[in-house]
Design a protein around this motif. Structure first.
Motif, short mmCIF file in Angstrom:
data_model
loop_
_atom_site.label_atom_id
_atom_site.label_comp_id
_atom_site.label_asym_id
_atom_site.label_seq_id
_atom_site.Cartn_x
_atom_site.Cartn_y
_atom_site.Cartn_z
N LEU A 377 0.84 -1.21 0.00
CA LEU A 377 0.00 0.00 0.00
C LEU A 377 0.87 1.26 0.00
CD1 LEU A 377 -2.81 -1.04 2.53
CD2 LEU A 377 -3.10 -0.61 0.09
N ALA A 378 1.97 1.21 0.77
CA ALA A 378 2.86 2.38 0.82
C ALA A 378 3.49 2.61 -0.55
CB ALA A 378 3.93 2.17 1.88
N ARG A 384 1.25 7.07 -6.38
CA ARG A 384 -0.08 7.64 -6.66
C ARG A 384 -0.90 6.70 -7.55
NH1 ARG A 384 -0.22 13.11 -5.20
NH2 ARG A 384 1.83 13.88 -4.64
N ASP A 385 -0.77 5.42 -7.32
CA ASP A 385 -1.52 4.44 -8.11
C ASP A 385 -2.83 4.16 -7.37
OD1 ASP A 385 -2.55 2.28 -9.45
OD2 ASP A 385 -0.59 1.30 -9.73
N TYR A 386 -3.83 5.00 -7.62
CA TYR A 386 -5.07 4.92 -6.83
C TYR A 386 -5.91 3.70 -7.17
CZ TYR A 386 -3.58 9.44 -5.31
OH TYR A 386 -2.82 10.45 -4.76
N GLU A 387 -5.79 3.22 -8.38
CA GLU A 387 -6.52 1.99 -8.73
C GLU A 387 -6.03 0.82 -7.88
OE1 GLU A 387 -6.80 0.56 -12.85
OE2 GLU A 387 -7.45 2.61 -13.30
N LYS A 388 -4.71 0.71 -7.78
CA LYS A 388 -4.13 -0.38 -7.00
C LYS A 388 -4.48 -0.22 -5.51
CE LYS A 388 -1.59 -3.46 -9.31
NZ LYS A 388 -1.00 -2.87 -10.48
N PHE A 417 -0.89 6.47 4.00
CA PHE A 417 -2.27 5.97 3.83
C PHE A 417 -3.28 7.10 4.00
CE2 PHE A 417 -0.51 1.81 5.76
CZ PHE A 417 0.21 1.58 4.59
N LYS A 418 -3.03 7.95 5.00
CA LYS A 418 -3.96 9.06 5.23
C LYS A 418 -4.00 9.99 4.02
CE LYS A 418 -4.04 9.44 10.25
NZ LYS A 418 -3.59 10.15 11.44
N GLY A 419 -2.81 10.29 3.49
CA GLY A 419 -2.74 11.18 2.33
C GLY A 419 -3.47 10.58 1.13
N ALA A 420 -3.26 9.27 0.92
CA ALA A 420 -3.90 8.61 -0.23
C ALA A 420 -5.42 8.54 -0.04
CB ALA A 420 -3.34 7.20 -0.38
N LYS A 421 -5.86 8.29 1.19
CA LYS A 421 -7.31 8.25 1.44
C LYS A 421 -7.94 9.62 1.18
CE LYS A 421 -7.93 4.68 4.97
NZ LYS A 421 -8.34 4.49 6.36
#
Ligand code: SF4
Ligand code: SF4
Length: 432
Positions: A377-378, A384-388, A417-421
């Motif tokens: 996940l990291a 920035r692979d949001y699909e994955k 994880f927080k940034g991606a969420k």
């Protein structure tokens, strides 16, 4: 997936009764203090408001109104920095000298007198949200779209340092159990379980004593982090798995924090809205740690002043606990509905580490209580692979911090994880 045994550090405040904080002369109130949608102000600059008066609301379903924590005058409605220094729409109330808040005096109804619909209405109008930190609007939780058979009252408080729930269980067991019954009544559940960890045996005993009038199930669990996470708790108590991307209601369960149960009982019995909450003020950087019943909107600086101030070597302020809390940049930040702890660490306890490369040791995978692959996940978050990230169930991450805690490379996994969420949320932003 067994969880971590952390140094608890609760001895600083676990034996200190909750004391009412001094009345603030000024409160700052972000208009959005729950998950979901922001409120709109229903007062104007210059208006006088009374303690407990509703001052902001919205027609949106997933939201909770806001009430004046003190009597005074609205002196500003403006964008002010939040804990992350982002400007957020906020109201400011200043007390009027000589017209101090008198405290709310309400009627005294019995919880059993309310119908499920009335309970939901009172809870909504009181602005109650999940007080364990999640801040999900409680009236929405009490309006499940599926049958609920079990209500869990979460008294685990597994995160180090925090003792707000522990003290509530010791000091307000009657209201806690009444609130639990009201929740079950609202959702039509037959089973009520109050879950407490075995590092709070005094609270267990008090709850057992009071439970003679209620006959709820009090379950004592070993103290393990992050047992208070609702998915983890449901699995431990009932052996049921919340489906990926799903909610506890999908498997017939709702989970509420003990503070939420007490707030519900208060609202039903006295009509009192949520304008105060218990905050643990603690850590190696606080001179006299305490548990304070603070008005929402009180600045951290005012609360710390009532704890003797901060030490000369204080280095980091965290809103929340050390595992899931948020570092804050300024003591001007106000207590919001989700603030259960103000943790100040000294230089030794707050030392930062340099992040190194992943060595693929797999420790984070073994530590994750919901069975995710934090290392992957990291990587996806960095790319920035949001699909994955969606495919690898980032949405199921409960941000417990176990992966980062065990990582020998000190990778700031949860921040990724927080940034991606947040980015995913921005892309999908829909308010009902
Ligand atoms: S922060 Fe998320 S990924 Fe890391 S251990 Fe907790 S649930 Fe798993
Ligand atoms: S614990 Fe850290 S170093 Fe080990 S696999 Fe996970 S991210 Fe990589």
């Amino acid at each position: 997936m067994s969880g971590l045994r952390l140094k608890e550090c609760k001895e600083l405040t676990e034996r200190l009764p909750v004391q009412e904080a001094a009345l603030p002369t000024r409160v700052v109130l972000p208009l959005q203090q729950s998950l979901g949608c922001p409120n709109d102000p229903i007062v104007n600059v210059g208006d006088e408001v009374a303690e407990g008066q509703k001052i902001a609301d919205t027609q949106k379903t997933v939201a909770a109104p806001l009430h004046a924590p003190i009597s005074g005058r609205i002196i500003a409605i403006d964008n002010l920095p939040n804990a992350c220094q982002y400007p957020v729409a906020s109201l400011v109330i200043e007390a009027i000298p000589g017209r101090e808040s008198q405290g709310l005096v309400g009627s005294h109804w019995q919880v059993d007198e309310f119908t499920p619909e009335q309970i939901r209405k009172v809870v909504r109008e009181a602005g109650i949200v999940g007080l364990g930190g999640a801040t999900f609007p409680t009236h929405v939780k009490l309006s499940p779209s599926k049958p609920i058979d079990t209500v869990i009252i979460n008294g685990c408080e597994c995160e180090p340092y925090i003792t707000a729930d522990h003290r509530l269980m010791l000091e307000r067991p009657a209201e806690l159990l009444e609130g639990a019954r009201a929740i079950a009544r609202a959702v039509g559940a037959e089973n009520i379980i109050v879950a407490v960890e075995n590092n709070k045996q005094d609270a267990v005993q008090v709850l057992l004593d009071h439970n003679k009038n209620h006959n709820l199930k009090i379950v004592v669990l070993p103290s393990i982090y992050p047992q208070g996470g609702e998915k983890v708790l449901i699995r431990k108590l009932l052996g049921r798995e919340v489906p990926s991307g799903g909610l506890p209601l999908d498997i017939g369960v709702i989970v509420n924090n003990v503070g939420t149960a007490v707030a519900i009982a208060d609202a039903l019995k006295t009509g009192r809205p949520l304008i105060k909450r218990v905050v643990t003020i603690t850590g190696s950087g606080v001179k006299k740690p305490r548990n304070l019943l603070a008005r929402i909107g009180t600045s951290f600086a005012e609360l710390l002043a009532q704890c003797g101030g901060i030490t000369d070597d204080a280095a980091k302020i965290i809103m929340g606990g050390p595992m899931t809390g948020l570092a804050v940049a300024s003591l001007d930040m106000p207590v919001v509905k989700g603030t259960n702890c103000l943790l100040v660490l000294n230089q030794r306890d707050a030392r930062d580490y340099e992040e190194k490369g992943c060595i693929r040791c797999g420790r984070c995978v073994r530590a994750c209580p919901v069975g995710l692959l934090p290392n992957f996940l990291a990587d996806f978050a960095k790319l920035r692979d949001y699909e994955k990230l969606v495919d690898y169930h980032l949405a199921d991450c409960i941000e417990c911090g176990c992966c980062a805690y065990v990582c020998p490379s000190r990778i700031y996994l949860v921040q990724y994880f927080k940034g991606a969420k947040q980015e995913l949320k921005t892309r999908r932003a829909v308010c009902r």
